[in-house]
Scaffold this motif. Sequence first.
Motif, PDB file in Angstrom:
ATOM      1  N   PHE A  49     -10.169  10.795  -8.637  1.00  0.00           N
ATOM      2  CA  PHE A  49     -10.380   9.367  -8.399  1.00  0.00           C
ATOM      3  C   PHE A  49      -9.095   8.587  -8.697  1.00  0.00           C
ATOM      4  CE2 PHE A  49     -12.223   5.122  -9.324  1.00  0.00           C
ATOM      5  CZ  PHE A  49     -12.975   4.955  -8.166  1.00  0.00           C
ATOM      6  N   ALA A  50      -8.406   8.944  -9.775  1.00  0.00           N
ATOM      7  CA  ALA A  50      -7.140   8.298 -10.105  1.00  0.00           C
ATOM      8  C   ALA A  50      -6.120   8.530  -9.000  1.00  0.00           C
ATOM      9  CB  ALA A  50      -6.611   8.825 -11.440  1.00  0.00           C
ATOM     10  N   GLN A  51      -6.015   9.753  -8.522  1.00  0.00           N
ATOM     11  CA  GLN A  51      -5.052  10.072  -7.472  1.00  0.00           C
ATOM     12  C   GLN A  51      -5.362   9.286  -6.200  1.00  0.00           C
ATOM     13  OE1 GLN A  51      -4.879  14.244  -6.494  1.00  0.00           O
ATOM     14  NE2 GLN A  51      -3.100  14.018  -5.170  1.00  0.00           N
ATOM     15  N   ALA A  52      -6.642   9.169  -5.848  1.00  0.00           N
ATOM     16  CA  ALA A  52      -7.034   8.457  -4.634  1.00  0.00           C
ATOM     17  C   ALA A  52      -6.717   6.973  -4.716  1.00  0.00           C
ATOM     18  CB  ALA A  52      -8.526   8.660  -4.376  1.00  0.00           C
ATOM     19  N   HIS A  53      -6.585   6.443  -5.945  1.00  0.00           N
ATOM     20  CA  HIS A  53      -6.358   5.011  -6.118  1.00  0.00           C
ATOM     21  C   HIS A  53      -4.978   4.698  -6.697  1.00  0.00           C
ATOM     22  CE1 HIS A  53     -10.738   5.018  -5.641  1.00  0.00           C
ATOM     23  NE2 HIS A  53     -10.605   3.778  -5.242  1.00  0.00           N
ATOM     24  N   GLY A  54      -4.082   5.684  -6.716  1.00  0.00           N
ATOM     25  CA  GLY A  54      -2.721   5.440  -7.161  1.00  0.00           C
ATOM     26  C   GLY A  54      -2.593   5.089  -8.628  1.00  0.00           C
ATOM     27  N   ALA A  55      -3.518   5.579  -9.450  1.00  0.00           N
ATOM     28  CA  ALA A  55      -3.539   5.223 -10.875  1.00  0.00           C
ATOM     29  C   ALA A  55      -3.032   6.375 -11.735  1.00  0.00           C
ATOM     30  CB  ALA A  55      -4.953   4.849 -11.307  1.00  0.00           C
ATOM     31  N   ARG A  56      -2.498   6.022 -12.895  1.00  0.00           N
ATOM     32  CA  ARG A  56      -2.043   7.049 -13.839  1.00  0.00           C
ATOM     33  C   ARG A  56      -3.215   7.679 -14.575  1.00  0.00           C
ATOM     34  NH1 ARG A  56       2.277   4.781 -17.848  1.00  0.00           N
ATOM     35  NH2 ARG A  56       2.208   6.975 -18.480  1.00  0.00           N
ATOM     36  N   HIS A  57      -4.229   6.868 -14.890  1.00  0.00           N
ATOM     37  CA  HIS A  57      -5.336   7.355 -15.704  1.00  0.00           C
ATOM     38  C   HIS A  57      -6.657   6.824 -15.161  1.00  0.00           C
ATOM     39  CE1 HIS A  57      -2.351   8.418 -18.778  1.00  0.00           C
ATOM     40  NE2 HIS A  57      -1.848   7.209 -18.605  1.00  0.00           N
ATOM     41  N   ALA A  58      -7.699   7.643 -15.255  1.00  0.00           N
ATOM     42  CA  ALA A  58      -9.055   7.210 -14.933  1.00  0.00           C
ATOM     43  C   ALA A  58      -9.984   7.707 -16.028  1.00  0.00           C
ATOM     44  CB  ALA A  58      -9.505   7.741 -13.582  1.00  0.00           C
ATOM     45  N   LEU A  59     -11.012   6.941 -16.304  1.00  0.00           N
ATOM     46  CA  LEU A  59     -12.040   7.319 -17.269  1.00  0.00           C
ATOM     47  C   LEU A  59     -13.393   7.062 -16.634  1.00  0.00           C
ATOM     48  CD1 LEU A  59     -12.625   8.262 -20.235  1.00  0.00           C
ATOM     49  CD2 LEU A  59     -12.849   5.817 -20.784  1.00  0.00           C
ATOM     50  N   ALA A  60     -14.207   8.101 -16.512  1.00  0.00           N
ATOM     51  CA  ALA A  60     -15.547   7.973 -15.947  1.00  0.00           C
ATOM     52  C   ALA A  60     -16.526   7.577 -17.049  1.00  0.00           C
ATOM     53  CB  ALA A  60     -15.980   9.288 -15.312  1.00  0.00           C
ATOM     54  N   GLY A 167     -11.363   2.301  -2.797  1.00  0.00           N
ATOM     55  CA  GLY A 167     -10.427   2.651  -1.729  1.00  0.00           C
ATOM     56  C   GLY A 167      -9.704   1.479  -1.089  1.00  0.00           C
ATOM     57  N   ALA A 168      -9.894   0.272  -1.609  1.00  0.00           N
ATOM     58  CA  ALA A 168      -9.243  -0.899  -1.019  1.00  0.00           C
ATOM     59  C   ALA A 168      -7.739  -0.879  -1.299  1.00  0.00           C
ATOM     60  CB  ALA A 168      -9.862  -2.181  -1.569  1.00  0.00           C
ATOM     61  N   ARG A 169      -6.994  -1.630  -0.485  1.00  0.00           N
ATOM     62  CA  ARG A 169      -5.540  -1.730  -0.666  1.00  0.00           C
ATOM     63  C   ARG A 169      -5.078  -3.172  -0.484  1.00  0.00           C
ATOM     64  NH1 ARG A 169      -2.316   3.084  -0.267  1.00  0.00           N
ATOM     65  NH2 ARG A 169      -3.665   4.918  -0.239  1.00  0.00           N
ATOM     66  N   TRP A 170      -4.021  -3.508  -1.234  1.00  0.00           N
ATOM     67  CA  TRP A 170      -3.389  -4.824  -1.152  1.00  0.00           C
ATOM     68  C   TRP A 170      -1.936  -4.630  -0.777  1.00  0.00           C
ATOM     69  CZ3 TRP A 170      -5.017  -9.756  -1.169  1.00  0.00           C
ATOM     70  CH2 TRP A 170      -4.083 -10.764  -1.408  1.00  0.00           C
ATOM     71  N   ARG A 171      -1.553  -5.133   0.392  1.00  0.00           N
ATOM     72  CA  ARG A 171      -0.197  -4.913   0.911  1.00  0.00           C
ATOM     73  C   ARG A 171       0.179  -3.428   0.885  1.00  0.00           C
ATOM     74  NH1 ARG A 171       2.717  -9.628   1.591  1.00  0.00           N
ATOM     75  NH2 ARG A 171       2.118 -11.471   0.397  1.00  0.00           N
ATOM     76  N   LEU A 201      -9.824   2.487 -14.087  1.00  0.00           N
ATOM     77  CA  LEU A 201      -8.448   2.899 -13.843  1.00  0.00           C
ATOM     78  C   LEU A 201      -7.552   2.142 -14.803  1.00  0.00           C
ATOM     79  CD1 LEU A 201      -8.321   2.767  -9.928  1.00  0.00           C
ATOM     80  CD2 LEU A 201      -8.819   4.742 -11.382  1.00  0.00           C
ATOM     81  N   LEU A 202      -6.690   2.868 -15.512  1.00  0.00           N
ATOM     82  CA  LEU A 202      -5.827   2.248 -16.520  1.00  0.00           C
ATOM     83  C   LEU A 202      -4.376   2.644 -16.279  1.00  0.00           C
ATOM     84  CD1 LEU A 202      -8.502   3.680 -18.353  1.00  0.00           C
ATOM     85  CD2 LEU A 202      -7.790   1.668 -19.636  1.00  0.00           C
ATOM     86  N   PRO A 203      -3.468   1.655 -16.260  1.00  0.00           N
ATOM     87  CA  PRO A 203      -2.056   1.972 -16.048  1.00  0.00           C
ATOM     88  C   PRO A 203      -1.343   2.425 -17.305  1.00  0.00           C
ATOM     89  CG  PRO A 203      -2.348  -0.399 -16.153  1.00  0.00           C
ATOM     90  CD  PRO A 203      -3.729   0.206 -16.242  1.00  0.00           C
ATOM     91  N   ASP A 204      -1.956   2.234 -18.471  1.00  0.00           N
ATOM     92  CA  ASP A 204      -1.293   2.465 -19.746  1.00  0.00           C
ATOM     93  C   ASP A 204      -1.959   3.606 -20.507  1.00  0.00           C
ATOM     94  OD1 ASP A 204       0.568   1.244 -21.970  1.00  0.00           O
ATOM     95  OD2 ASP A 204      -1.383   1.547 -22.914  1.00  0.00           O
ATOM     96  N   GLY A 205      -1.158   4.563 -20.984  1.00  0.00           N
ATOM     97  CA  GLY A 205      -1.691   5.719 -21.690  1.00  0.00           C
ATOM     98  C   GLY A 205      -2.364   5.372 -22.996  1.00  0.00           C
TER      99      GLY A 205
END
Length: 388
Positions: A49-60, A167-171, A201-205
């Motif tokens: 899910f993180a890879q599909a949304h360009g994120a570094r981290h995901a938590l379900a 799955g949405a995208r902005w620019r 989805l979280l950008p920070d470790g």
Amino acid sequence: MHLKAPQKLEFPAWPQFDSTEREALLRTLDSGRWWRITGDEVVSFEREFAQAHGARHALAVTTGTHALELVLEVMGAGPGAEVIVPAFTFISSSQAAQRLGAVVVPVDVDPDTYCVDPAAVRAAITERTRAIMPVHMAGQLADMDALRALSAETGVPLLQDAAHAHGARWRGEPLGALGSIAAFSFQNGKLMTAGEGGAVLLPDGDQHEEAFLRHACGRPLADRAYHHRTAGSNFRMNEFSAALLRAQLGRLQQQTDVRERHWPVLARLLAEAPGVVPQGTDPRCDRNPHYMAMFQVPGIGEERRARLVDALVERGVPAFAGFRAIYRTAAFWERSAPDTTVDALARACPVTEALSSDCVWLHHRVLLGTEEQMPLVAEAVADALEEV
């Protein structure tokens, strides 16, 4: 008025599933590892899910509401804090903050996209504001250019409520690459579903590590001696839900392609019906998964709108009334309510006031129908309006 019985339309069922989901559930069952701490389905889903949304981290997590509550806690939105939320949204957006003791500040939305108005957000920021929560309404992304600039200027972080925006995208950028936390729902009607469920989805470790602790009663992953490091709750997703969601993720892009193809057709046809105004689009949102097909009938009023929704359902069109303004629910005032009144908020939120009484939405499975059905949907709306 038409006297003949309305034509009954049929659309694809929801949820959609096939042998992929069935095999995923059996795989998990046969593994005998049904808990995320001992299994690998949740971990695999988080990675995918993180890879599909360009994120570094995901938590379900267990639900989309819990996803919001968890990250608001990580962001420090407790007693004494304020969280800015659009007045036009599902009540979970506000309740997640209020359950932590934070005061929700409802603000108005854009009349075209139904997403939060950045100017209204700016006017609502105080020294107590701990988070700004744009809700990506029906898959249409809020104005992330303006909101990101405002966040950078004020230091108040964004929390994207992306319950409608898988799955949405902005620019061209996926939500996980926009530099802020995003929370998703997998409730039964959502674009991906396991009946219930959520993800962050979280950008920070460091934030990811704290979120993991707080979603697991404060307990580290390898702990065997009950060293609960933080306060928290049990928001852990189970392995069966994650297995289902891995299969659902695999079909998301193809379904989004279909909905993206059909919405412009349906929107154009709806706009030709007397009195119907479809939700607008922002071209910077260049990938919209269309969780809902939304439109307004300005001036229709709640009672006639209810009859319209019933008439559409009778015709086989899965229709629903739009969200009620959060401040017009008893739930909003039960705890951590702002020091104001319904009337004052209504005056400050005229767009939300209108949407609360004249907005209708159709389930996204309508857009998974055939292109030949889009004129029939618009015809059903026009006929139902004439009837009510």
